[in-house]
Design an enzyme around this catalytic site. Sequence first.
Site, PDB file in Angstrom:
ATOM      1  N   GLY A  49       1.268  -7.015   5.126  1.00  0.00           N
ATOM      2  CA  GLY A  49       1.764  -5.768   4.555  1.00  0.00           C
ATOM      3  C   GLY A  49       2.789  -5.099   5.435  1.00  0.00           C
ATOM      4  N   GLY A  64      -3.191  -8.084  14.402  1.00  0.00           N
ATOM      5  CA  GLY A  64      -3.420  -8.915  15.593  1.00  0.00           C
ATOM      6  C   GLY A  64      -3.344 -10.417  15.436  1.00  0.00           C
ATOM      7  N   LYS A  76     -10.854  -3.394  -4.434  1.00  0.00           N
ATOM      8  CA  LYS A  76     -12.108  -3.587  -3.678  1.00  0.00           C
ATOM      9  C   LYS A  76     -13.276  -2.946  -4.430  1.00  0.00           C
ATOM     10  CE  LYS A  76     -10.269  -4.548   0.805  1.00  0.00           C
ATOM     11  NZ  LYS A  76      -8.923  -3.919   0.674  1.00  0.00           N
ATOM     12  N   GLY A 105      -4.792  -9.470   7.872  1.00  0.00           N
ATOM     13  CA  GLY A 105      -5.015  -9.226   9.303  1.00  0.00           C
ATOM     14  C   GLY A 105      -3.915  -9.843  10.153  1.00  0.00           C
ATOM     15  N   VAL A 106      -2.863 -10.330   9.486  1.00  0.00           N
ATOM     16  CA  VAL A 106      -1.786 -11.022  10.191  1.00  0.00           C
ATOM     17  C   VAL A 106      -0.764 -10.017  10.724  1.00  0.00           C
ATOM     18  CG1 VAL A 106       0.033 -12.768   9.968  1.00  0.00           C
ATOM     19  CG2 VAL A 106      -2.093 -13.001   8.650  1.00  0.00           C
ATOM     20  N   ASP A 139     -19.135  -0.903  -6.994  1.00  0.00           N
ATOM     21  CA  ASP A 139     -19.835   0.114  -7.782  1.00  0.00           C
ATOM     22  C   ASP A 139     -20.757  -0.598  -8.779  1.00  0.00           C
ATOM     23  OD1 ASP A 139     -20.480   2.611  -8.972  1.00  0.00           O
ATOM     24  OD2 ASP A 139     -18.464   3.344  -8.573  1.00  0.00           O
ATOM     25  N   ASP A 176       0.834  -1.206   0.000  1.00  0.00           N
ATOM     26  CA  ASP A 176       0.000   0.000   0.000  1.00  0.00           C
ATOM     27  C   ASP A 176       0.864   1.250   0.000  1.00  0.00           C
ATOM     28  OD1 ASP A 176      -2.719  -1.117   0.100  1.00  0.00           O
ATOM     29  OD2 ASP A 176      -2.053  -1.967   2.000  1.00  0.00           O
ATOM     30  N   SER A 227     -11.406  -7.771   8.171  1.00  0.00           N
ATOM     31  CA  SER A 227     -10.582  -8.082   9.346  1.00  0.00           C
ATOM     32  C   SER A 227     -10.695  -7.086  10.495  1.00  0.00           C
ATOM     33  CB  SER A 227      -9.113  -8.144   8.919  1.00  0.00           C
ATOM     34  OG  SER A 227      -8.710  -6.912   8.331  1.00  0.00           O
TER      35      SER A 227
END
Length: 230
Positions: A204, A187, A72, A182-183, A75, A18, A128
Amino acid sequence: LNKILTKGEKSPLIVAIDVEPKIGLKNLLSEAKEFVSGIKIGLPYLLTHGMMYVKEMIKPFIDDYFFIADLKLADIGFVCKLLLEKTHLMGFDAVISHGFIGLQDALAEIKKKTDELGLFLFIVAAMSHRGAEDILNKNIMKILEISKILGIEGFVAPATMPNYIKVIRKELGDRVIIISPGVSTQGASVGDALKAGANFEIIGRKIILSENPLESLRKINELYKDVRKR
Ligand code: BMP
């Protein structure tokens, strides 16, 4: 699908880009081949550097990783299709769409277009972060129902709430690919999502913002070796 499965044999890790990695994306891509299967590039990176830059960045590494565009999509079909054409032009292998947009005039059109373009489609089934529990995650069964109708083969589900990974496996069996964020920073522990049935974990910040991303990658890979042995 075959590319993702073949690349996945070396490691269950997808790196999320990102922001610019501490050592630069090009260096990371050159050095991380043995530790990483997939690269997920997010909108912040795309908007910062532009389409042509990302296209040139991906090109030399297209045989080394599978590349996922994390747009993501959420639309109307018409707009999503325009974005899918851009995604294809940049050389991505796969794209992520939201699932909550529903079937008609949205997901149905997205699925048709990704099939035409040869893009693999991942659908966000649950997220997440804590707020995902307010609305999105409550509707996972509806999203899976639509996915069954369309024959969706890829899902994003949270490592922080691995019960949703289990739900997808139960409902759709072994033929679908589940990738799980979410790793670490958010958490979940390395391996939690794999143990719940995910094929890949997405990491990330823990990697790209560490002072030594390659060292982080090596350490994480060691943890995966332990998970796989068990
Ligand atoms: P990090 O490991 O830095 O927390 O990054 C997680 C990545 O996964 C981000 O690119 C984010 O957009 C994505 N992601 C997420 O964190 N939760 C979700 O539910 C779905 C995602 O795509």
